[in-house]
Each structure stands twice: as structure tokens, then as C-alpha cells.
Enzyme design. Structure first.
Site, short mmCIF file in Angstrom:
data_model
loop_
_atom_site.label_atom_id
_atom_site.label_comp_id
_atom_site.label_asym_id
_atom_site.label_seq_id
_atom_site.Cartn_x
_atom_site.Cartn_y
_atom_site.Cartn_z
N ASP A 252 16.16 -22.52 11.14
CA ASP A 252 16.98 -23.14 12.38
C ASP A 252 15.61 -22.27 13.62
OD1 ASP A 252 17.05 -20.48 12.52
OD2 ASP A 252 19.05 -20.23 12.14
N ASP B 130 26.21 -24.77 6.16
CA ASP B 130 24.92 -23.69 5.92
C ASP B 130 26.21 -22.73 6.45
OD1 ASP B 130 23.60 -22.16 8.10
OD2 ASP B 130 24.33 -23.90 8.39
#
Length: 304
Positions: free
Chosen positions: A96, A270
Site C-alpha cells: 500500500d 486485505d
């Protein structure tokens, strides 16, 4: 130039939008829909790479740019041969952008058009994340899928605040694309923002799709809102995303939300939840949660 990430749609349910597909990456294929365990600091806590493969059957794991930037530092990871070599994981990895962590710092950060200035939660040292610096960091880390730097709105936020935030996220995505140099090795995903305002979600999706990125994510939901609002925005936004590219719903990990995401046509999810509660003595099973610290299991010697 050949793209690092491509998506193959295998089947789609006409009634719900749920779908089966394959994401092709430099480190192997990912059968979707898929849940990604989170290895925040280049390790999924309490699990070895072998356990992740053999027991969990993880096809891809996620690591966090913010935490790895602070410790041990992306340059050290790069010198080690990138995250795959650093963590001894030969399957796909997603990083990320660190945006959510930075914006979660509250009073420790300041947002401007250039980027975000923040103080480390470790030692209070001052740092700045810009779209360009985040791309450099993520390229150093070497994951297969990397996320554009975005601004995640708190819940609730006013329409004006959310609109300004969403438009800044789009401008940052453009800067990320311009700064991204490893398109043959890493796929850059854009993040659709817009809070809980449908017109802003639609504008964000439209403008990001024009950038023709390899994949797209929905950010800024599952941030404390009622489930009804979550489902409303999820079901509204997902059909706006390209059918021929991966769809990623960020930060979702409870079983009911995962099912709802898959039914809506999401390919990837996630969350830290499964490993976090496991470390505190709770297991997710087909029959619900099992709290192994409860007295009823004190003399339970059965093996899994």
C-alpha cells in the site's frame, strides 16, 4: 511497453456481479476472489513463509510502505534484493502507499498539495510523503502491485472536505503515474475515493479510469460507518470499475464483509484482523469465532 499486471475474467454472475478471474503478475498467477494476509513489516506475524504457503495457501501478501519506510528503510530492503528476497517470499506481493497510516496520525501530520508532512510514531522525527517520494519508496521495495498515494477521509466528513480530498487524490494519482518508472515490473493501482457521496465516487472513478492504470481499488470505506452505508457505497462503486482489470477493496477482513465484497464483484481484499485476533487467542472457523483462552478449552487436547 508490456504491463506487469494483467487480469483475465473467467466468469461473471449476471445477477449479482460476482466474478472469477486470474491476476497475472511477475511472481505468479492469483486466482480471484482472494483475501490477502497482511505482513505489515515484511512478515505476517506468527507465521513463517512455509506456513503461509502450505497451511494458509496464501497466493499474495500485503506489506506496508509507511512502516517499511520508517524501519528498516526502503533502501535497505532494496539492497537486500527487494521485498521478495528480504522476506523469502517468491509469490506476489502488494504494497500500500502508506496513505491510510499517515492520515491516521491525526495531529502528527499536515496535508498540503505537495504531500503530507508527518512525525514518526516511533521517535517523533519529521518526514514528508509526496506522490513522487512514495513511488520511489515502493519501487525500492519491489512489490508486484503498488498503490498510488491517496488521501483517506475520516468518517464522517462534510461534502466540501470530501470533494477537495477526492480531487487531490486524483491529482496525486496523476503525479504517481508520471513518477512511476518500473511499469514492466510493477503494476500501479489507483484508489477511488469520495467518501459516502455517490456523485463524488462516480467522479473519482471516471477520472482515475482515464489514467488507464493496471488496476483500481476502493478506499475510504469500512472506516467506522454503519454496515448499511458500507454496502450501499460498495455496491454503487464496484460496477463503475473496469471489468477487464483487478478490483481491490482495501482494509476489509471480517467474513461477512468478504462475502459481500465478492458478491459485489470485488477481486481482492486485505485486513490485519485474522492475524491480530489470532495473536490474542481467537480463531475464525466455519462455525464462528473460537476464543481458545476460554476456560472451556483448558483441557481440550484435540488437534486442529
Amino acid at each position: 511497453m508490456e504491463q506487469a499486471i494483467t487480469y483475465e475474467l473467467l466468469h461473471e454472475c449476471k445477477q449479482t456481479g460476482a466474478r472469477r478471474g486470474v491476476i497475472h503478475t511477475p511472481h505468479g498467477d492469483i486466482q480471484t476472489p482472494i483475501f490477502m494476509p497482511v505482513g505489515t513489516q515484511a512478515t505476517v506475524k506468527s507465521l513463517t513463509p512455509e506456513e503461509l504457503k502450505e497451511e494458509v495457501e496464501a497466493q499474495i501478501i500485503l506489506s506496508n510502505t509507511y512502516h517499511l519506510y520508517l524501519r528498516p528503510g526502503s533502501k535497505i530492503v532494496k539492497e537486500a534484493g527487494g521485498l521478495h528476497n528480504f522476506m523469502r517470499w517468491d509469490r506476489p506481493i502488494l504494497t500500500d502507499s502508506g496513505g491510510f497510516q499517515v492520515f491516521s496520525l491525526g495531529d502528527l501530520r499536515t496535508i498540503s498539495e505537495e504531500g503530507v508532512t508527518f512525525k514518526s510514531h516511533l521517535d517523533g522525527s519529521k518526514h514528508i510523503f509526496t506522490p513522487e517520494s512514495v513511488m520511489e519508496t515502493e519501487e525500492d521495495l519491489g512489490a508486484d502491485i503498488i498503490m498510488a498515494f491517496d488521501e483517506c477521509c475520516p468518517y464522517p466528513s462534510t461534502y466540501e472536505y470530501t470533494k477537495n480530498s477526492m480531487e487531490r487524490t486524483t491529482r496525486w494519482a496523476k503525479r504517481c503515474k508520471e513518477a512511476h518508472t518500473t511499469t514492466d515490473k510493477q503494476g500501479l493501482f489507483g484508489i477511488i475515493q469520495g467518501g459516502f457521496y455517490k456523485d463524488l465516487r462516480e467522479q473519482s472513478a471516471k477520472e482515475l479510469i482515464e489514467l488507464d492504470l493496471p488496476g483500481y481499488a476502493i478506499g475510504g470505506i469500512s472506516v467506522g460507518e454503519p454496515k448499511e452505508e458500507f454496502l450501499d457505497i460498495l455496491r454503487y462503486t464496484t460496477p463503475l470499475m473496469p471489468k477487464d482489470k483487478p478490483r481491490y477493496l482495501m482494509g476489509v477482513g471480517t467474513p461477512d464483509y468478504l462475502i459481500e465484497a465478492a458478491k459485489a464483484g470485488i477481486d481482492m481484499c486485505d485486513c490485519v484482523l485474522p492475524t491480530r485476533i489470532a495473536r490474542n487467542g481467537t480463531a475464525m472457523t466455519s462455525k464462528g469465532k473460537v476464543v481458545v483462552r476460554n476456560a472451556t478449552y483448558e483441557k481440550d487436547f484435540r488437534t486442529p
